[in-house]
Design a protein around this motif. Structure first.
Motif, PDB file in Angstrom:
ATOM      1  N   GLY A   1      -0.019  -1.183  -8.283  1.00  0.00           N
ATOM      2  CA  GLY A   1      -0.042  -1.934  -7.030  1.00  0.00           C
ATOM      3  C   GLY A   1      -1.459  -2.101  -6.538  1.00  0.00           C
ATOM      4  N   THR A   2      -1.759  -1.547  -5.369  1.00  0.00           N
ATOM      5  CA  THR A   2      -3.089  -1.669  -4.774  1.00  0.00           C
ATOM      6  C   THR A   2      -3.989  -0.483  -5.106  1.00  0.00           C
ATOM      7  OG1 THR A   2      -2.375  -0.569  -2.732  1.00  0.00           O
ATOM      8  CG2 THR A   2      -2.123  -2.974  -2.844  1.00  0.00           C
ATOM      9  N   MET A   3      -3.519   0.402  -6.015  1.00  0.00           N
ATOM     10  CA  MET A   3      -4.239   1.640  -6.319  1.00  0.00           C
ATOM     11  C   MET A   3      -4.682   1.672  -7.778  1.00  0.00           C
ATOM     12  SD  MET A   3      -3.993   3.554  -3.445  1.00  0.00           S
ATOM     13  CE  MET A   3      -4.054   5.286  -3.947  1.00  0.00           C
ATOM     14  N   LEU A   4      -5.661   2.521  -8.035  1.00  0.00           N
ATOM     15  CA  LEU A   4      -6.117   2.799  -9.389  1.00  0.00           C
ATOM     16  C   LEU A   4      -6.071   4.315  -9.569  1.00  0.00           C
ATOM     17  CD1 LEU A   4      -7.221   0.752 -11.552  1.00  0.00           C
ATOM     18  CD2 LEU A   4      -9.459   1.770 -11.147  1.00  0.00           C
ATOM     19  N   VAL A   5      -5.576   4.784 -10.744  1.00  0.00           N
ATOM     20  CA  VAL A   5      -5.413   6.218 -10.944  1.00  0.00           C
ATOM     21  C   VAL A   5      -5.839   6.618 -12.348  1.00  0.00           C
ATOM     22  CG1 VAL A   5      -2.988   5.996 -11.643  1.00  0.00           C
ATOM     23  CG2 VAL A   5      -3.806   8.171 -10.700  1.00  0.00           C
ATOM     24  N   TRP A   6      -6.391   7.815 -12.469  1.00  0.00           N
ATOM     25  CA  TRP A   6      -6.858   8.390 -13.733  1.00  0.00           C
ATOM     26  C   TRP A   6      -5.664   8.869 -14.559  1.00  0.00           C
ATOM     27  CZ3 TRP A   6     -11.296   8.634 -16.374  1.00  0.00           C
ATOM     28  CH2 TRP A   6     -11.504   9.648 -17.317  1.00  0.00           C
TER      29      TRP A   6
ATOM     30  N   ASP B   1       0.809  -1.218   0.000  1.00  0.00           N
ATOM     31  CA  ASP B   1       0.000   0.000   0.000  1.00  0.00           C
ATOM     32  C   ASP B   1       0.841   1.267   0.000  1.00  0.00           C
ATOM     33  OD1 ASP B   1      -2.290  -1.511  -0.020  1.00  0.00           O
ATOM     34  OD2 ASP B   1      -2.654  -1.361   2.136  1.00  0.00           O
ATOM     35  N   THR B   2       1.857   1.316   0.851  1.00  0.00           N
ATOM     36  CA  THR B   2       2.668   2.527   0.972  1.00  0.00           C
ATOM     37  C   THR B   2       3.393   2.844  -0.327  1.00  0.00           C
ATOM     38  OG1 THR B   2       2.987   2.164   3.349  1.00  0.00           O
ATOM     39  CG2 THR B   2       4.539   3.641   2.238  1.00  0.00           C
ATOM     40  N   ALA B   3       4.031   1.839  -0.920  1.00  0.00           N
ATOM     41  CA  ALA B   3       4.754   2.038  -2.179  1.00  0.00           C
ATOM     42  C   ALA B   3       3.788   2.386  -3.306  1.00  0.00           C
ATOM     43  CB  ALA B   3       5.567   0.789  -2.525  1.00  0.00           C
ATOM     44  N   SER B   4       2.589   1.808  -3.290  1.00  0.00           N
ATOM     45  CA  SER B   4       1.592   2.095  -4.324  1.00  0.00           C
ATOM     46  C   SER B   4       1.145   3.555  -4.250  1.00  0.00           C
ATOM     47  CB  SER B   4       0.379   1.175  -4.160  1.00  0.00           C
ATOM     48  OG  SER B   4       0.748  -0.187  -4.316  1.00  0.00           O
ATOM     49  N   ARG B   5       0.881   4.036  -3.057  1.00  0.00           N
ATOM     50  CA  ARG B   5       0.466   5.437  -2.885  1.00  0.00           C
ATOM     51  C   ARG B   5       1.577   6.385  -3.327  1.00  0.00           C
ATOM     52  NH1 ARG B   5      -4.167   6.104   0.082  1.00  0.00           N
ATOM     53  NH2 ARG B   5      -4.964   4.233   1.125  1.00  0.00           N
ATOM     54  N   ASP B   6       2.803   6.043  -3.005  1.00  0.00           N
ATOM     55  CA  ASP B   6       3.932   6.884  -3.390  1.00  0.00           C
ATOM     56  C   ASP B   6       4.080   6.939  -4.906  1.00  0.00           C
ATOM     57  OD1 ASP B   6       6.508   8.322  -2.578  1.00  0.00           O
ATOM     58  OD2 ASP B   6       7.295   6.723  -3.846  1.00  0.00           O
TER      59      ASP B   6
ATOM     60  N   ALA C   1      -6.961   5.996  -5.940  1.00  0.00           N
ATOM     61  CA  ALA C   1      -7.819   5.435  -4.894  1.00  0.00           C
ATOM     62  C   ALA C   1      -7.526   3.945  -4.752  1.00  0.00           C
ATOM     63  CB  ALA C   1      -9.291   5.644  -5.232  1.00  0.00           C
ATOM     64  N   PRO C   2      -7.654   3.398  -3.532  1.00  0.00           N
ATOM     65  CA  PRO C   2      -7.459   1.958  -3.338  1.00  0.00           C
ATOM     66  C   PRO C   2      -8.470   1.165  -4.147  1.00  0.00           C
ATOM     67  CG  PRO C   2      -7.434   3.121  -1.229  1.00  0.00           C
ATOM     68  CD  PRO C   2      -7.920   4.100  -2.264  1.00  0.00           C
ATOM     69  N   ILE C   3      -8.004   0.115  -4.791  1.00  0.00           N
ATOM     70  CA  ILE C   3      -8.894  -0.720  -5.599  1.00  0.00           C
ATOM     71  C   ILE C   3     -10.020  -1.293  -4.749  1.00  0.00           C
ATOM     72  CG2 ILE C   3      -9.005  -2.859  -6.942  1.00  0.00           C
ATOM     73  CD1 ILE C   3      -6.210  -2.267  -7.948  1.00  0.00           C
ATOM     74  N   ALA C   4      -9.752  -1.557  -3.489  1.00  0.00           N
ATOM     75  CA  ALA C   4     -10.757  -2.139  -2.602  1.00  0.00           C
ATOM     76  C   ALA C   4     -11.925  -1.199  -2.358  1.00  0.00           C
ATOM     77  CB  ALA C   4     -10.115  -2.522  -1.269  1.00  0.00           C
ATOM     78  N   ASP C   5     -11.760   0.094  -2.645  1.00  0.00           N
ATOM     79  CA  ASP C   5     -12.806   1.077  -2.341  1.00  0.00           C
ATOM     80  C   ASP C   5     -13.637   1.485  -3.553  1.00  0.00           C
ATOM     81  OD1 ASP C   5     -11.794   1.037   0.201  1.00  0.00           O
ATOM     82  OD2 ASP C   5     -10.693   2.935   0.006  1.00  0.00           O
ATOM     83  N   ILE C   6     -13.386   0.884  -4.716  1.00  0.00           N
ATOM     84  CA  ILE C   6     -14.060   1.367  -5.917  1.00  0.00           C
ATOM     85  C   ILE C   6     -14.974   0.311  -6.521  1.00  0.00           C
ATOM     86  CG2 ILE C   6     -12.153   2.944  -6.456  1.00  0.00           C
ATOM     87  CD1 ILE C   6     -11.183   1.002  -8.484  1.00  0.00           C
ATOM     88  N   ASP C   7     -15.853   0.756  -7.398  1.00  0.00           N
ATOM     89  CA  ASP C   7     -16.766  -0.126  -8.131  1.00  0.00           C
ATOM     90  C   ASP C   7     -15.985  -0.787  -9.259  1.00  0.00           C
ATOM     91  OD1 ASP C   7     -18.631  -1.089 -10.112  1.00  0.00           O
ATOM     92  OD2 ASP C   7     -20.185   0.112  -9.138  1.00  0.00           O
ATOM     93  N   LEU C   8     -15.765  -2.081  -9.159  1.00  0.00           N
ATOM     94  CA  LEU C   8     -14.900  -2.773 -10.112  1.00  0.00           C
ATOM     95  C   LEU C   8     -15.516  -2.843 -11.507  1.00  0.00           C
ATOM     96  CD1 LEU C   8     -13.403  -5.687  -7.977  1.00  0.00           C
ATOM     97  CD2 LEU C   8     -12.397  -3.475  -8.572  1.00  0.00           C
ATOM     98  N   ASP C   9     -16.825  -2.877 -11.620  1.00  0.00           N
ATOM     99  CA  ASP C   9     -17.462  -2.913 -12.938  1.00  0.00           C
ATOM    100  C   ASP C   9     -17.158  -1.632 -13.713  1.00  0.00           C
ATOM    101  OD1 ASP C   9     -18.554  -5.436 -12.629  1.00  0.00           O
ATOM    102  OD2 ASP C   9     -20.399  -4.668 -11.730  1.00  0.00           O
ATOM    103  N   ILE C  10     -17.282  -0.482 -13.042  1.00  0.00           N
ATOM    104  CA  ILE C  10     -16.967   0.789 -13.696  1.00  0.00           C
ATOM    105  C   ILE C  10     -15.472   0.880 -13.955  1.00  0.00           C
ATOM    106  CG2 ILE C  10     -17.021   3.297 -13.459  1.00  0.00           C
ATOM    107  CD1 ILE C  10     -19.530   3.009 -11.785  1.00  0.00           C
ATOM    108  N   ALA C  11     -14.689   0.403 -13.016  1.00  0.00           N
ATOM    109  CA  ALA C  11     -13.235   0.433 -13.179  1.00  0.00           C
ATOM    110  C   ALA C  11     -12.807  -0.360 -14.407  1.00  0.00           C
ATOM    111  CB  ALA C  11     -12.553  -0.125 -11.934  1.00  0.00           C
ATOM    112  N   ARG C  12     -13.442  -1.496 -14.657  1.00  0.00           N
ATOM    113  CA  ARG C  12     -13.112  -2.309 -15.833  1.00  0.00           C
ATOM    114  C   ARG C  12     -13.460  -1.565 -17.115  1.00  0.00           C
ATOM    115  NH1 ARG C  12     -15.719  -6.354 -12.588  1.00  0.00           N
ATOM    116  NH2 ARG C  12     -14.171  -7.701 -11.562  1.00  0.00           N
TER     117      ARG C  12
END
Length: 213
Positions: free
Chosen positions: A193-198, A58-63, A170-181
């Motif tokens: 990593g554990t994040m998704l970014v625009w 998580d830490t490295a992903s946010r960085d 944002a953490p992948i665990a906190d988002i709507d995966l259908d929209i993310a796909r």
């Protein structure tokens, strides 16, 4: 995050004092910091450490996301940026999805096709390659990373909410995966990593007269 600021794209131009402002620490959200730098006359930024997308915790992903967002915002403002991009060795991220960003000084690993990827990135880069603009109740994306215009209009409230959520990552665990796909299928977001970014950056000025765009 340490960065080096300069008033000119060539930070070592002659012996003019005040061009190279030295190393400072990024404070606050990257978007706000870059807007302030632009207003202060900053025209070149050097990222001291690489943007390493080969991360898992998580830490490295946010960085890594924070650094990537910084490059995106610098590109949006037309500020030159010296940076290094480290991709996962397993091929989990294609350099082409980032080719709308200011070309890096180093791209690794650099295995590719008929043209060395970093050279291809530099040759094909131009402003407005993959941008977005906001309208009343919608966001329009203009994407030319595939060498043809892909015009996307996002007006569904759930999709707009997701866009706002991943703008700074944002953490992948906190988002709507259908929209993310759906976003990922269009290359609008990337997993770090554990994040998704625009990925698209905001269009701040038309690069050509509006009548010929």
């Amino acid at each position: 995050m340490p960065v080096r600021l300069a008033h000119d794209h060539d930070r070592e131009v002659g012996d003019v004092p005040g061009i190279d402002l030295g190393v400072t620490e990024l404070q606050g959200p990257p978007g706000e910091a870059v807007a302030g730098w632009f207003d202060a006359g900053i025209r070149h930024v050097t990222l001291i450490d690489p943007v390493n997308l080969a991360v898992e915790d998580d830490t490295a992903s946010r960085d890594a996301v924070r650094r990537l967002v910084l490059v995106r915002e610098l590109t949006s403002h037309g500020i030159g940026v010296a940076w290094r991009l480290l991709l996962p060795v397993d091929g989990g991220a294609d350099w082409r999805v980032f080719c709308h960003l200011y070309p890096p000084a180093e791209l690794s690993p650099a295995a590719g096709d008929e043209m060395e990827p970093l050279d291809a990135w530099r040759r094909s880069y131009y402003i407005d390659k993959c941008t977005f603009r906001r309208g009343p109740g919608f966001v329009q994306v203009r994407d030319r990373r595939s060498s043809r215009l892909n015009l996307l209009t996002i007006d569904d409230p759930a999709y707009l909410a997701m866009l706002a959520q991943v703008m700074e990552g944002a953490p992948i665990a906190d988002i709507d995966l259908d929209i993310a796909r759906d976003f990922a299928a269009e290359g609008l977001v990337v997993q770090v990593g554990t994040m998704l970014v625009w990925l698209p950056y905001r269009l701040r000025r038309w690069p050509l007269p509006s009548m010929i765009i």
